[in-house]
Write a protein that holds these residues in place. Structure first.
Motif, short mmCIF file in Angstrom:
data_model
loop_
_atom_site.label_atom_id
_atom_site.label_comp_id
_atom_site.label_asym_id
_atom_site.label_seq_id
_atom_site.Cartn_x
_atom_site.Cartn_y
_atom_site.Cartn_z
N LYS A 128 5.10 -14.39 4.25
CA LYS A 128 5.83 -15.03 3.15
C LYS A 128 4.93 -15.88 2.25
N ASN A 129 3.67 -16.12 2.69
CA ASN A 129 2.75 -16.86 1.81
C ASN A 129 2.52 -16.14 0.49
N TYR A 130 2.81 -14.82 0.47
CA TYR A 130 2.69 -14.07 -0.79
C TYR A 130 3.66 -14.62 -1.83
N LEU A 131 4.85 -15.09 -1.34
CA LEU A 131 5.87 -15.63 -2.24
C LEU A 131 5.65 -17.11 -2.54
N THR A 132 5.20 -17.85 -1.55
CA THR A 132 5.02 -19.28 -1.77
C THR A 132 3.88 -19.57 -2.74
N ALA A 133 2.93 -18.63 -2.81
CA ALA A 133 1.83 -18.76 -3.77
C ALA A 133 1.60 -17.39 -4.40
N ILE A 134 2.47 -17.05 -5.37
CA ILE A 134 2.42 -15.73 -6.00
C ILE A 134 1.04 -15.50 -6.60
N PRO A 135 0.42 -14.38 -6.29
CA PRO A 135 -0.93 -14.12 -6.82
C PRO A 135 -0.98 -14.19 -8.35
N SER A 136 -2.10 -14.66 -8.85
CA SER A 136 -2.32 -14.68 -10.30
C SER A 136 -2.57 -13.26 -10.81
N PHE A 137 -2.62 -13.11 -12.11
CA PHE A 137 -2.88 -11.80 -12.71
C PHE A 137 -4.21 -11.24 -12.22
N ARG A 138 -5.24 -12.12 -12.13
CA ARG A 138 -6.56 -11.67 -11.67
C ARG A 138 -6.50 -11.20 -10.22
N GLU A 139 -5.74 -11.93 -9.40
CA GLU A 139 -5.62 -11.54 -8.00
C GLU A 139 -4.85 -10.23 -7.85
N LYS A 140 -3.81 -10.06 -8.65
CA LYS A 140 -3.05 -8.80 -8.62
C LYS A 140 -3.93 -7.64 -9.07
N LEU A 141 -4.80 -7.92 -10.02
CA LEU A 141 -5.72 -6.88 -10.49
C LEU A 141 -6.66 -6.47 -9.36
N LYS A 142 -7.17 -7.43 -8.60
CA LYS A 142 -8.04 -7.12 -7.47
C LYS A 142 -7.28 -6.30 -6.42
N ILE A 143 -6.04 -6.74 -6.13
CA ILE A 143 -5.23 -6.01 -5.15
C ILE A 143 -5.00 -4.57 -5.61
N SER A 144 -4.71 -4.42 -6.90
CA SER A 144 -4.43 -3.08 -7.45
C SER A 144 -5.66 -2.20 -7.41
N ILE A 145 -6.83 -2.77 -7.75
CA ILE A 145 -8.07 -1.98 -7.72
C ILE A 145 -8.36 -1.52 -6.29
N LEU A 146 -8.17 -2.45 -5.34
CA LEU A 146 -8.39 -2.12 -3.93
C LEU A 146 -7.41 -1.04 -3.47
N TYR A 147 -6.13 -1.23 -3.82
CA TYR A 147 -5.11 -0.28 -3.37
C TYR A 147 -5.32 1.10 -3.99
N ILE A 148 -5.52 1.13 -5.30
CA ILE A 148 -5.67 2.43 -5.99
C ILE A 148 -6.91 3.16 -5.46
N GLY A 149 -7.98 2.41 -5.19
CA GLY A 149 -9.18 3.04 -4.62
C GLY A 149 -8.89 3.68 -3.27
N LEU A 150 -8.22 2.91 -2.39
CA LEU A 150 -7.86 3.46 -1.08
C LEU A 150 -6.87 4.61 -1.21
#
Length: 712
Positions: A219-241
């Protein structure tokens, strides 16, 4: 470390999925049905490569989770963005609820499902927009629901894989796909076979408990919603995998190459196997059905088809009279059940033209469709062989250069075409017919001015017939006979058609309207054809592809396979043929009427030949039936065999040859001769397809090193 915490929903669900998969492999590894022993290297391969495959499959399956998480934000509820998004969602909901959306073209439950989904999405967005104080609670509830859904699906899949292994000793195959198609029968079977209430009660309780712990650590994902830059990192990592997974999963499947089938099955990932079953539509007859030695199968087949050699189905078809190379127009009519026509007892007058044409034609009153989908009907009239287990040959990868009716016509110097009012890529028709020497005329061939009405399935039948007339007029100028196979589309949900054509409005979207418009368009076609110079030298064959419905009280309800079929030519005398016959016999019978001499591989038979033995084939994707001698014999997976005596259930005011309703009474003891005949038909057909011996270019070769596929 903070970025690592942002990935907690992914890795917590992934760990849970790996644990369930590992436990499942352990259980199946020691399952009584797994009747083999494993070496250390085989065991290592099962669990190591299996785990790696699970990892990459989870990456692909978590795509929805990724989309859900990256769109969680507060900024989209700011003015005016939030109001613009809400207005868009409201407009989308109104469109979906209007009854005129693209989803309504598909009919069924799809429009309601889409409308409900958009409605819920709109309501939730509005709540999050207008109730900012409750936003965190609503968002948390949605988060819990998404995690709960993933946990439930992981557990449900594990249970499903276990029960499937318990039944068949393999991971998912085409039978599992078939279970999604025949949901009523499958759910009924599950309800009767297992303690459903205790199982699902325990399943939901366990899901709730596991969801609690995963949510607690994520639930820490909700208590501290990732910033746009963090979401971009998550997306790059996910799309690569994700991209790596698309390559890795099929590559890992190639390592399932052990001679021990259980090693391959235990190593495999069930979800990917299910996907492959969708793609390949294969159900191996020799693995799942009753078999006999190959030579015996063909010897018994020869008793039913005396003109074959006894080693394959090659036969020399000879006729005493001169060949008559008339033009041939074959029309397979979508979903035309026998009981739509007057002669089978229908009193609604929804096929007035066909009723009148049948009085002038050679009518086959006792014909059974091979299956319950269009591709089965196309297979039956094109390849003239019994319906084999799994998907139709039309949709298989190995579907080209088969021995077909088109091939026979081409040998006789005909132009050969397949005409379809929709997009021929649907159901793989383009690939199948072009791969068997047919020229394709489909919706893409129509000019805009040639289309007066269309729906999701294609142009209306009238437009198709207008196009067909133009095509045949052009062909007639080539001084060659033509064979044109036309597939209709109008008698299909959503049953929409041009207005003011019949007395049933098109906007009602009724089956009766679809049938009556189909009949109306057919009358218009013949009115146009009569005016053409080629008409008097043309034979018209009209047959249904399958019935309108396949559901019934029994495994293979006979009335749901009975179809009308007729052959008409302006110089032909009316006649009724009432002996039992199959859809696969229509075209060989036509060849007999045209006095064609040819070398054949067809299982279909000219029913007017003295050696014809009445029988019919009916099937689903997995149940293979033979109707003969007033008995229905059904072969099913797990080498199951059932037989039913057919007791006529007569309908008043219908002639004996047009009675279609039978009670299927289980036989107390098997009729072994009929069982052997059924096995011989389906096993030999499966063998010829598997060994690529039903090809057009190799009629006489059959040397296959004495391979046998029998289990007993």
């Amino acid at each position: 470390m903070d970025f690592y915490k942002k990935l907690s929903p992914f890795y917590n669900l992934a760990i849970f999925y790996f644990v369930i998969s590992f436990i499942l492999r352990i259980v199946l590894f020691f399952h009584p049905i797994t009747q083999t022993s494993f070496t250390f290297s085989e065991s290592l391969k099962i669990f190591s490569l299996g785990l790696i495959s699970d990892f990459f499959v989870f990456i692909i399956a978590s795509g929805f989770l990724w989309l859900y998480l990256i769109f969680i934000s507060n900024s989209k509820y700011n003015k005016p963005t939030g109001y613009i998004i809400l207005a868009f969602l409201c407009g989308l909901f109104i469109y979906a609820a209007s009854g005129k959306s693209i989803f309504d073209e598909y009919g069924g439950a799809l429009p309601k499902i889409v409308m409900i989904f958009i409605g819920i999405k709109t309501a939730l967005f509005a709540a999050l927009l207008f109730l900012p104080k409750l936003r965190s609670k609503i968002r948390f509830g949605l988060f819990v629901f998404v995690i709960f859904l993933y946990v439930l699906l992981i557990l449900q899949n594990g249970l499903s894989e276990y029960f499937f292994w318990n039944e068949f000793g393999v991971k998912y195959n085409f039978i599992a796909v078939n279970y999604l198609i025949y949901t009523n029968e499958v759910i009924g079977n599950i309800m009767q076979s297992y303690p459903v209430v205790p199982i699902f009660s325990a399943l939901f309780l366990i899901t709730a408990v596991i969801t609690y712990f995963i949510v607690k650590s994520s639930k820490n994902y909700l208590t501290a919603i990732p910033s746009f830059r963090e979401k971009l990192k998550i997306s790059i990592l996910y799309i690569g995998l994700f991209l790596v997974s698309l390559i890795a999963v099929p590559d890992l499947a190639k390592t399932e190459n052990s001679k021990n089938v259980f090693v391959n099955e235990l190593q495999s990932n069930g979800l990917y196997k299910f996907y492959l079953a969708f793609q390949n539509s294969k159900l191996d007859y020799f693995e799942f059905y009753k078999t006999m030695p190959e030579q015996k199968a063909f010897a018994i087949l020869k008793q039913q088809m005396p003109s074959i050699t006894g080693e394959n189905t090659v036969q020399q078809i000879k006729n005493d009279s001169t060949e008559n190379r008339k033009n041939v127009v074959l029309i397979t009519v979508e979903s035309l059940s026998a009981d739509f026509m007057k002669m089978y007892g229908n009193t609604q007058n929804i096929t007035p033209f066909l009723d009148s044409l049948s009085q002038k034609s050679l009518v086959f009153t006792n014909v059974y469709a091979a299956g319950n989908r269009t591709v089965r009907g196309l297979e039956a009239v094109t390849l003239c062989l019994p319906p084999t287990a799994g998907e139709s040959v039309v949709k298989r990868e190995d579907n080209k250069n088969k021995f077909s009716t088109g091939a026979v016509f081409k040998q006789k110097g005909y132009n050969v075409k397949f005409l379809y009012g929709g997009d021929a890529f649907f159901d793989n028709m383009q690939d199948f017919y072009s791969g068997n020497g047919y020229q394709i005329v489909d919706k893409s061939s129509f000019k805009p001015e040639e289309i007066t009405f269309s729906n999701v399935w294609g142009v209306c039948d009238e437009d198709m017939y207008h196009k067909a007339i133009n095509v045949m007029n052009a062909e007639a100028k080539e001084n060659k006979p033509f064979f044109n196979h036309i597939m209709t589309v109008s008698n299909h949900r959503p049953f929409t058609y041009p207005e003011n054509k019949i007395d049933i409005p098109g906007n009602i979207k009724s089956r009766d309207g679809g049938v009556k418009y189909t009949d109306y368009a057919l009358r218009k076609f013949f009115e146009m054809a009569e005016k053409q110079p080629w008409y008097k030298n043309t034979v018209f064959v009209i047959v249904a592809d399958h019935c309108a419905s396949s559901a019934g009280k029994t495994q293979l309800p006979l009335d749901k396979y009975r179809i009308p079929a007729l052959i008409f030519s302006p110089d032909m005398k009316p006649e009724k043929y009432s002996k039992l016959m199959s859809q696969i016999d229509i075209m060989p019978t036509l060849f007999g009427l045209l006095n064609f001499d040819y070398e054949s591989k067809f299982y279909g038979h000219d029913v007017f030949k003295a050696d014809y033995q009445p029988r019919a084939f009916i099937a689903t994707y997995q149940d293979l039936g033979l109707i003969k001698d007033n008995v229905l014999t059904i072969l099913s997976p797990k080498q199951q065999i059932k037989q039913f005596e057919l007791k006529l259930n007569p309908k008043d005011n219908v002639s004996p040859e047009c009675q279609i309703y039978y009670d299927e009474i289980p036989l107390k003891s098997q009729k072994t001769d009929l069982v052997n005949q059924t096995v011989s038909y389906y096993q030999s057909a499966s063998y010829l397809l598997k060994e690529k011996e039903y090809q057009f270019n190799d009629l006489s070769s059959r040397a296959k090193n004495g391979k046998l596929y029998a289990k007993d």
